[in-house]
Design an enzyme around this catalytic site. Structure first.
Site, mmCIF file in Angstrom:
data_model
loop_
_atom_site.group_PDB
_atom_site.id
_atom_site.type_symbol
_atom_site.label_atom_id
_atom_site.label_comp_id
_atom_site.label_asym_id
_atom_site.label_seq_id
_atom_site.Cartn_x
_atom_site.Cartn_y
_atom_site.Cartn_z
ATOM 1 N N ASP A 199 7.338 -37.449 -14.993
ATOM 2 C CA ASP A 199 7.819 -38.489 -15.912
ATOM 3 C C ASP A 199 6.691 -38.927 -16.841
ATOM 4 O O ASP A 199 6.509 -40.114 -17.123
ATOM 5 C CB ASP A 199 8.399 -39.681 -15.152
ATOM 6 C CG ASP A 199 9.445 -40.430 -15.966
ATOM 7 O OD1 ASP A 199 9.993 -39.839 -16.916
ATOM 8 O OD2 ASP A 199 9.719 -41.602 -15.662
ATOM 9 N N ASN A 222 12.446 -39.315 -27.003
ATOM 10 C CA ASN A 222 11.984 -40.665 -27.364
ATOM 11 C C ASN A 222 10.884 -40.569 -28.420
ATOM 12 O O ASN A 222 9.714 -40.890 -28.199
ATOM 13 C CB ASN A 222 11.523 -41.456 -26.131
ATOM 14 C CG ASN A 222 10.426 -40.768 -25.365
ATOM 15 O OD1 ASN A 222 10.375 -39.540 -25.279
ATOM 16 N ND2 ASN A 222 9.528 -41.545 -24.776
ATOM 17 N N GLY A 226 5.803 -47.319 -18.166
ATOM 18 C CA GLY A 226 5.471 -45.905 -18.233
ATOM 19 C C GLY A 226 4.050 -45.568 -17.836
ATOM 20 O O GLY A 226 3.130 -46.385 -17.929
#
Length: 414
Positions: free
Chosen positions: A303, A93, A322
């Protein structure tokens, strides 16, 4: 460089020294001796630490290239090391999205001299747009260890079928994020009592479950290797367990945040708790923890997803999904599962992603994490090494801290 660890407690179930306290002599990146070595000279002597095999994280994001204001590769690797990770798999990303040989080669080159091994994940589709398969084989030749579109599900089932078939030619691992975007719609949190109470649009568990069921059905038809990252529901656990019982080559992970928190944390509309997948209810959290303990969930990930302040300190509806997670990973897991299980969890994904494994034995390469498991503390900004400060764990009590790593003949410590 010669390093001597005195009175080191070894946590490594694959080692003959597991759960013993030893002195460990390391020279030129290799474990020379383990035993009573306290009188030996060394360039660096450290005492009283806990030692395990180096930890691995299957899903981190660093921003560079394109989003250096969130996290550069250099600082991301430093953060990884100080958080105890010797190997990390970095998501595509970026801007541009890492979907070519050149993109993967650039990322690999940036970490060549660093103590942390960086393993790039290539995009599964061109630009992560979900329309055309990216050049998977070219990326694999450049060093990509898996292929997936970060936090983006692929609506075209035939594209997933082709990817699984094609990747078998070079033993490639395909990642598929489990979320049916049509079912999820405009939802932003878990569909449950809390979403109704707060007036926030919900994402039903069905959005994840349908997608997992579809991917497993395709996998059964095509064969190949599939990894389903960051599941969050008991129904997904059951589907994956049944698929494994059939002999399908599938693995899955869960994000630490989904093990530690439930959707009741949303009451204050704090955007730190806005994640994808969303925080689920207490029953789902309990099911996820049980699946980690029984091995149905193969690995746990931080993550880690750094985001600059402009993306998080806005109205909850408009905030980005996030949280960073490397710095809090050990303390959170150790609080939930205890030290031995936590170390097992933090090293469990290595083989699936093609990482070398180095038990703590004389003659082996020194790929080690140094940590202290007992201290309880309130996680705060001073514990963060990342450029971004968007941590879901700020203000929460954790237990245990990573101290650093010894890897690739480098010592990187707090």
């Amino acid at each position: 460089m010669k390093i001597l660890l005195t009175s080191a407690t070894i946590i490594d179930a694959s080692s003959s020294h597991h759960l013993t306290t030893q002195d460990i002599l390391i020279e030129n990146g290799q474990i020379l001796k383990i035993g009573n070595l306290a009188d030996l000279p060394a360039d660096k002597i450290m005492s009283g630490l806990y030692v395990s095999q180096g930890w691995f994280d299957s899903s981190v994001s660093f921003g560079e290239p394109g989003y250096e204001e969130r996290e550069t590769l250099e600082n991301g690797l430093r953060t990884s090391a100080l958080s105890g990770f010797t190997t990390v798999a970095v998501n595509p990303n970026t801007n541009p999205v890492a979907d070519s040989h050149a993109d993967i080669a650039f990322i690999k080159a940036q970490s060549k001299e660093h103590g942390v091994t960086l393993l790039p994940i290539g995009a599964l589709t061109t630009g992560s747009q979900g329309e055309a398969l990216a050049e998977l084989y070219d990326m694999q030749k450049a060093g990509a260890i898996a292929f997936g579109d970060y936090k983006k599900s692929i609506s075209n089932a035939n594209l997933v079928k082709i990817a699984l078939q094609y990747a078998q030619n070079f033993d490639g691992l395909v990642l598929s994020f489990p979320n049916d975007s049509k079912i999820a719609g405009k939802g932003i949190v878990n569909e449950h009592i809390s979403s109704t109470k707060l007036g926030l649009k919900g994402i039903p568990a069905l959005a994840e479950v349908l997608h997992v069921a579809r991917e497993l059905t395709i996998l059964e038809y095509t064969g190949g290797k599939l990894h389903i990252p960051t599941i969050s529901t008991s129904e997904s656990i059951a589907l994956i367990s049944n698929a494994k019982a059939k002999g399908l080559d599938v693995s899955c992970s869960v994000a630490i945040s989904n093990l530690f928190f439930d959707d009741e944390m949303l009451d204050g509309f704090d955007s730190h708790y806005k994640l994808m997948p969303p925080l689920r209810n207490k029953e789902q959290v309990a099911a996820l923890r049980a699946a980690v303990l029984d091995g149905t969930i193969d690995m746990v990930t931080s993550d880690h997803n750094p985001l600059n302040i402009e993306l998080k300190q806005v109205e909850f509806d408009h905030a980005a999904y996030g949280s960073i997670g490397l710095e809090s990973a050990f303390g959170a897991l150790n609080s939930l599962f205890g030290t031995e299980k936590t170390i097992e969890i933090l090293t469990a994904g290595k083989k699936r992603f093609g990482c070398e494994v180095h038990p703590i034995e004389e003659g082996n390469q020194a790929n080690l994490t140094l940590f202290l498991p007992e201290e309880s503390y309130t996680f705060s900004e001073k514990d963060i090494h990342s450029t971004s400060l968007n941590s879901i764990f700020l203000g929460h009590t954790l237990k245990g801290k990573a101290q650093g790593i010894i890897a690739k003949n480098q010592l990187i410590i707090q």
